[in-house]
Design an enzyme around this catalytic site. Structure first.
Site, mmCIF file in Angstrom:
data_model
loop_
_atom_site.group_PDB
_atom_site.id
_atom_site.type_symbol
_atom_site.label_atom_id
_atom_site.label_comp_id
_atom_site.label_asym_id
_atom_site.label_seq_id
_atom_site.Cartn_x
_atom_site.Cartn_y
_atom_site.Cartn_z
ATOM 1 N N ARG A 60 0.837 -1.216 0.000
ATOM 2 C CA ARG A 60 0.000 0.000 0.000
ATOM 3 C C ARG A 60 0.869 1.262 0.000
ATOM 4 O O ARG A 60 0.524 2.275 -0.600
ATOM 5 C CB ARG A 60 -0.904 -0.030 1.232
ATOM 6 C CG ARG A 60 -1.895 1.117 1.292
ATOM 7 C CD ARG A 60 -2.882 0.895 2.436
ATOM 8 N NE ARG A 60 -3.892 1.937 2.488
ATOM 9 C CZ ARG A 60 -4.149 2.670 3.564
ATOM 10 N NH1 ARG A 60 -3.463 2.480 4.685
ATOM 11 N NH2 ARG A 60 -5.092 3.584 3.533
ATOM 12 N N HIS A 64 0.543 4.721 -2.182
ATOM 13 C CA HIS A 64 0.366 6.044 -1.562
ATOM 14 C C HIS A 64 1.535 6.971 -1.854
ATOM 15 O O HIS A 64 1.366 8.183 -1.934
ATOM 16 C CB HIS A 64 0.142 5.887 -0.054
ATOM 17 C CG HIS A 64 -1.241 5.433 0.271
ATOM 18 N ND1 HIS A 64 -1.877 5.743 1.454
ATOM 19 C CD2 HIS A 64 -2.131 4.686 -0.443
ATOM 20 C CE1 HIS A 64 -3.101 5.205 1.455
ATOM 21 N NE2 HIS A 64 -3.269 4.554 0.324
ATOM 22 N N ASP A 72 8.539 9.106 -5.013
ATOM 23 C CA ASP A 72 9.713 9.880 -4.607
ATOM 24 C C ASP A 72 9.942 9.841 -3.101
ATOM 25 O O ASP A 72 10.643 10.698 -2.556
ATOM 26 C CB ASP A 72 9.569 11.333 -5.066
ATOM 27 C CG ASP A 72 8.470 12.050 -4.291
ATOM 28 O OD1 ASP A 72 7.623 11.355 -3.668
ATOM 29 O OD2 ASP A 72 8.455 13.292 -4.285
ATOM 30 N N SER A 74 8.104 10.704 -0.824
ATOM 31 C CA SER A 74 7.522 11.848 -0.108
ATOM 32 C C SER A 74 6.648 11.391 1.057
ATOM 33 O O SER A 74 6.470 12.119 2.029
ATOM 34 C CB SER A 74 6.716 12.737 -1.063
ATOM 35 O OG SER A 74 5.796 11.951 -1.803
ATOM 36 N N ASN A 93 -3.190 8.271 5.221
ATOM 37 C CA ASN A 93 -1.990 7.624 5.766
ATOM 38 C C ASN A 93 -1.982 7.503 7.286
ATOM 39 O O ASN A 93 -1.355 6.595 7.828
ATOM 40 C CB ASN A 93 -0.741 8.402 5.338
ATOM 41 C CG ASN A 93 -0.541 8.367 3.834
ATOM 42 O OD1 ASN A 93 -0.855 7.364 3.179
ATOM 43 N ND2 ASN A 93 -0.054 9.463 3.278
ATOM 44 N N HIS A 194 -6.330 -5.722 -2.376
ATOM 45 C CA HIS A 194 -7.231 -5.841 -1.227
ATOM 46 C C HIS A 194 -7.555 -7.300 -0.914
ATOM 47 O O HIS A 194 -8.543 -7.584 -0.244
ATOM 48 C CB HIS A 194 -8.508 -5.010 -1.460
ATOM 49 C CG HIS A 194 -8.246 -3.543 -1.415
ATOM 50 N ND1 HIS A 194 -9.167 -2.582 -1.779
ATOM 51 C CD2 HIS A 194 -7.135 -2.851 -1.048
ATOM 52 C CE1 HIS A 194 -8.632 -1.378 -1.650
ATOM 53 N NE2 HIS A 194 -7.397 -1.509 -1.205
ATOM 54 N N ASP A 242 -9.785 -9.676 3.393
ATOM 55 C CA ASP A 242 -10.194 -10.880 2.673
ATOM 56 C C ASP A 242 -10.425 -11.966 3.709
ATOM 57 O O ASP A 242 -9.475 -12.564 4.209
ATOM 58 C CB ASP A 242 -9.089 -11.287 1.685
ATOM 59 C CG ASP A 242 -9.344 -12.633 1.021
ATOM 60 O OD1 ASP A 242 -10.357 -13.296 1.344
ATOM 61 O OD2 ASP A 242 -8.524 -13.023 0.179
ATOM 62 N N ASP A 250 -3.607 -13.024 -3.666
ATOM 63 C CA ASP A 250 -4.097 -13.942 -4.698
ATOM 64 C C ASP A 250 -5.387 -13.396 -5.308
ATOM 65 O O ASP A 250 -5.828 -12.313 -4.943
ATOM 66 C CB ASP A 250 -4.318 -15.341 -4.090
ATOM 67 C CG ASP A 250 -5.319 -15.316 -2.937
ATOM 68 O OD1 ASP A 250 -6.041 -14.303 -2.764
ATOM 69 O OD2 ASP A 250 -5.389 -16.308 -2.187
HETATM 70 C C1 HEM Z 1 -8.646 1.732 -6.088
HETATM 71 C C2 HEM Z 1 -8.595 2.611 -5.121
HETATM 72 C C3 HEM Z 1 -8.254 2.248 -3.705
HETATM 73 C C4 HEM Z 1 -8.950 2.608 -2.600
HETATM 74 C C5 HEM Z 1 -10.187 3.466 -2.563
HETATM 75 C C6 HEM Z 1 -8.266 2.032 -1.475
HETATM 76 C C7 HEM Z 1 -8.648 2.211 -0.162
HETATM 77 C C8 HEM Z 1 -8.110 1.519 0.916
HETATM 78 C C9 HEM Z 1 -8.532 1.669 2.276
HETATM 79 C C10 HEM Z 1 -9.593 2.618 2.778
HETATM 80 C C11 HEM Z 1 -7.820 0.782 3.021
HETATM 81 C C12 HEM Z 1 -7.948 0.529 4.515
HETATM 82 C C13 HEM Z 1 -7.064 1.461 5.305
HETATM 83 C C14 HEM Z 1 -7.380 1.333 6.777
HETATM 84 O O1 HEM Z 1 -8.450 1.813 7.180
HETATM 85 O O2 HEM Z 1 -6.584 0.743 7.535
HETATM 86 C C15 HEM Z 1 -6.937 0.089 2.129
HETATM 87 C C16 HEM Z 1 -6.062 -0.902 2.521
HETATM 88 C C17 HEM Z 1 -5.150 -1.460 1.667
HETATM 89 N N1 HEM Z 1 -4.922 -1.118 0.356
HETATM 90 FE FE1 HEM Z 1 -6.101 0.042 -0.800
HETATM 91 N N2 HEM Z 1 -7.200 1.326 -1.911
HETATM 92 C C18 HEM Z 1 -7.142 1.433 -3.275
HETATM 93 C C19 HEM Z 1 -6.172 0.913 -4.092
HETATM 94 C C20 HEM Z 1 -5.080 0.212 -3.653
HETATM 95 C C21 HEM Z 1 -3.917 -0.101 -4.435
HETATM 96 C C22 HEM Z 1 -3.688 0.372 -5.860
HETATM 97 C C23 HEM Z 1 -3.104 -0.846 -3.662
HETATM 98 C C24 HEM Z 1 -1.753 -1.417 -3.984
HETATM 99 C C25 HEM Z 1 -1.451 -1.913 -5.149
HETATM 100 C C26 HEM Z 1 -3.763 -1.006 -2.389
HETATM 101 C C27 HEM Z 1 -3.304 -1.772 -1.348
HETATM 102 C C28 HEM Z 1 -3.894 -1.865 -0.109
HETATM 103 C C29 HEM Z 1 -3.448 -2.788 0.923
HETATM 104 C C30 HEM Z 1 -2.369 -3.838 0.783
HETATM 105 C C31 HEM Z 1 -4.229 -2.526 2.054
HETATM 106 C C32 HEM Z 1 -4.104 -3.178 3.427
HETATM 107 C C33 HEM Z 1 -3.091 -2.338 4.209
HETATM 108 C C34 HEM Z 1 -2.732 -2.854 5.591
HETATM 109 O O3 HEM Z 1 -3.152 -3.937 5.977
HETATM 110 O O4 HEM Z 1 -1.977 -2.140 6.266
HETATM 111 N N3 HEM Z 1 -4.943 -0.333 -2.395
HETATM 112 N N4 HEM Z 1 -7.120 0.565 0.859
#
Ligand code: HEM
Ligand SMILES: *[C@@H]1O[C@H](CO)[C@@H](O)[C@H](O)[C@H]1NC(C)=O
Length: 322
Positions: A60, A64, A72, A74, A93, A194, A242, A250
């Site tokens: 993630r 970000h 970069d 940042s 963040n 996700h 998941d 996966d």
């Molecule tokens: C498509 C738009 C996306 C939205 C709206 C989004 C939104 C979010 C949100 C709200 C969370 C939960 C944060 C929390 O409350 O702890 C999350 C978790 C996460 N996102 Fe996304 N995300 C998006 C795209 C992505 C992308 C492109 C990636 C990486 C390739 C990504 C990887 C992750 C991962 C791995 C988590 C789990 C993080 C953790 O367990 O610390 N997400 N995302």
């Protein structure tokens, strides 16, 4: 130099049609710091072995970092008197982004081996790649081009501008990705991240549990037990994204989207147009195909807004500009 860049733009981009002219290179540190990638990988491995969730955080983190001011580093800058509100303190963040200590440890290791040579931005990109490899049990395996420089600008206010929120509909997601040169398919493919990690209740309760939503009834019932009806900063537990295979990167995510077992409006929104719904079904159905697309999309994402020359530096400490 300028002429060769122009030639590259004209020739390579016309022929290859992608990623050829971002100035990044596979094996960039082969001569200047041959152990760089292995040293980063060792730190990521150690951290993921202790807590797989940190691997999710690192994947993630690359997203970000890259969507705000380009890839970069940042996102790594700590608040200072000169810049009291860096990206790190932005709502997307803070407090949810994790893995910063892994980057510090990797930077310490590469600084020891080759001082002043490896950028923090490249470490973030390598770490995202390595975490993908480890959490996918080696199914997401790819080379990460490098040669990024670290930026000096980091503003919390830009995080909400560029990072789409969990309540986004499909058209907002597509335009946020298009603004960074990414396609509709990249939205679908990268959302597959996700399939690991967690979410704070505050990221979805209001839109998906307090309001009517298409979330599957048994999952909604379970989430209502885990989350307060109105999460606050003081009471904001986390839940698994998941529920089927929480720690495996996966294609289960796509099966969850189809079964309406996903947390966010932005996840469910992938079914709201025929073209993205078709991609979801294909990713759910064919084993192994999503992993390859994810690897390519990570490389593409990791090339957004890369800094070279005067806009960048190689930070000595990833948390502070030089
Ligand atoms: C498509 C738009 C996306 C939205 C709206 C989004 C939104 C979010 C949100 C709200 C969370 C939960 C944060 C929390 O409350 O702890 C999350 C978790 C996460 N996102 Fe996304 N995300 C998006 C795209 C992505 C992308 C492109 C990636 C990486 C390739 C990504 C990887 C992750 C991962 C791995 C988590 C789990 C993080 C953790 O367990 O610390 N997400 N995302
Ligand atoms: C999607 O969300 C944006 C921003 O909230 C809104 O302006 C737009 O009307 C929505 N689009 C659809 C198709 O619902």
């Amino acid at each position: 130099m300028a002429a060769s860049i122009k030639l590259c733009l004209l020739v390579s981009c016309a022929l290859v049609l992608a990623t050829a002219c971002d100035g990044l290179q596979v094996g960039y540190y082969r001569k200047t710091c041959p152990r760089a990638e292995a040293l980063v990988r060792a730190e990521v491995k150690k951290a993921v072995r202790a807590n797989t969730g940190v691997g999710a955080g690192l994947i993630r983190m690359l997203f970000h970092d890259c969507f705000v001011e380009g890839c970069d580093a940042s996102v790594l800058l700590d608040p200072t008197a000169a810049n009291p509100q860096p990206e790190k303190l932005g709502a997307p963040n803070n407090p949810s982004l994790r893995g910063y200590e892994v980057i510090d440890a990797a930077k310490a290791a590469v600084e020891k081996a080759c001082p002043g040579t490896v950028s923090c931005a490249d470490i973030v990109a390598f770490a995202g790649r390595d975490a993908s490899y480890l959490l996918s049990h080696a199914k997401v395996s790819f080379h990460m081009p490098a040669g990024r420089l670290d930026g000096r600008k980091s503003l919390a206010s830009e995080t909400l501008t560029f990072l789409p929120g969990p309540s986004s509909n499909l058209s907002s997601l597509v335009s946020a990705f298009a603004a960074k040169g990414l396609s509709v398919e990249d939205v679908v493919v990268l959302s597959g991240a996700h399939s690991i990690g967690r979410s704070h209740c505050s990221s979805f309760v209001q839109a998906r549990l307090s309001s009517p939503s298409d979330i599957a009834a048994p999952l909604a019932t379970q989430l209502r037990k885990q989350c307060p009806a109105s999460p606050t900063a003081a009471n904001d537990p986390t839940v698994t994204q998941d529920v089927v295979s929480p720690d495996a990167l996966d294609n289960q995510y796509y099966k969850n989207v189809l079964a309406r077992k996903v947390l966010f409006t932005s996840d469910a929104a992938l079914l709201s147009a025929p073209n993205t719904a078709r991609m979801v079904r294909a990713n759910a159905r064919f084993p192994g195909s999503w992993e390859k697309k994810f690897a390519k999309a990570m490389v593409k994402m990791a090339a957004i807004g890369v800094k070279t020359g005067r806009d960048g530096e190689i930070r000595r400490n990833c948390r502070l500009v030089n």
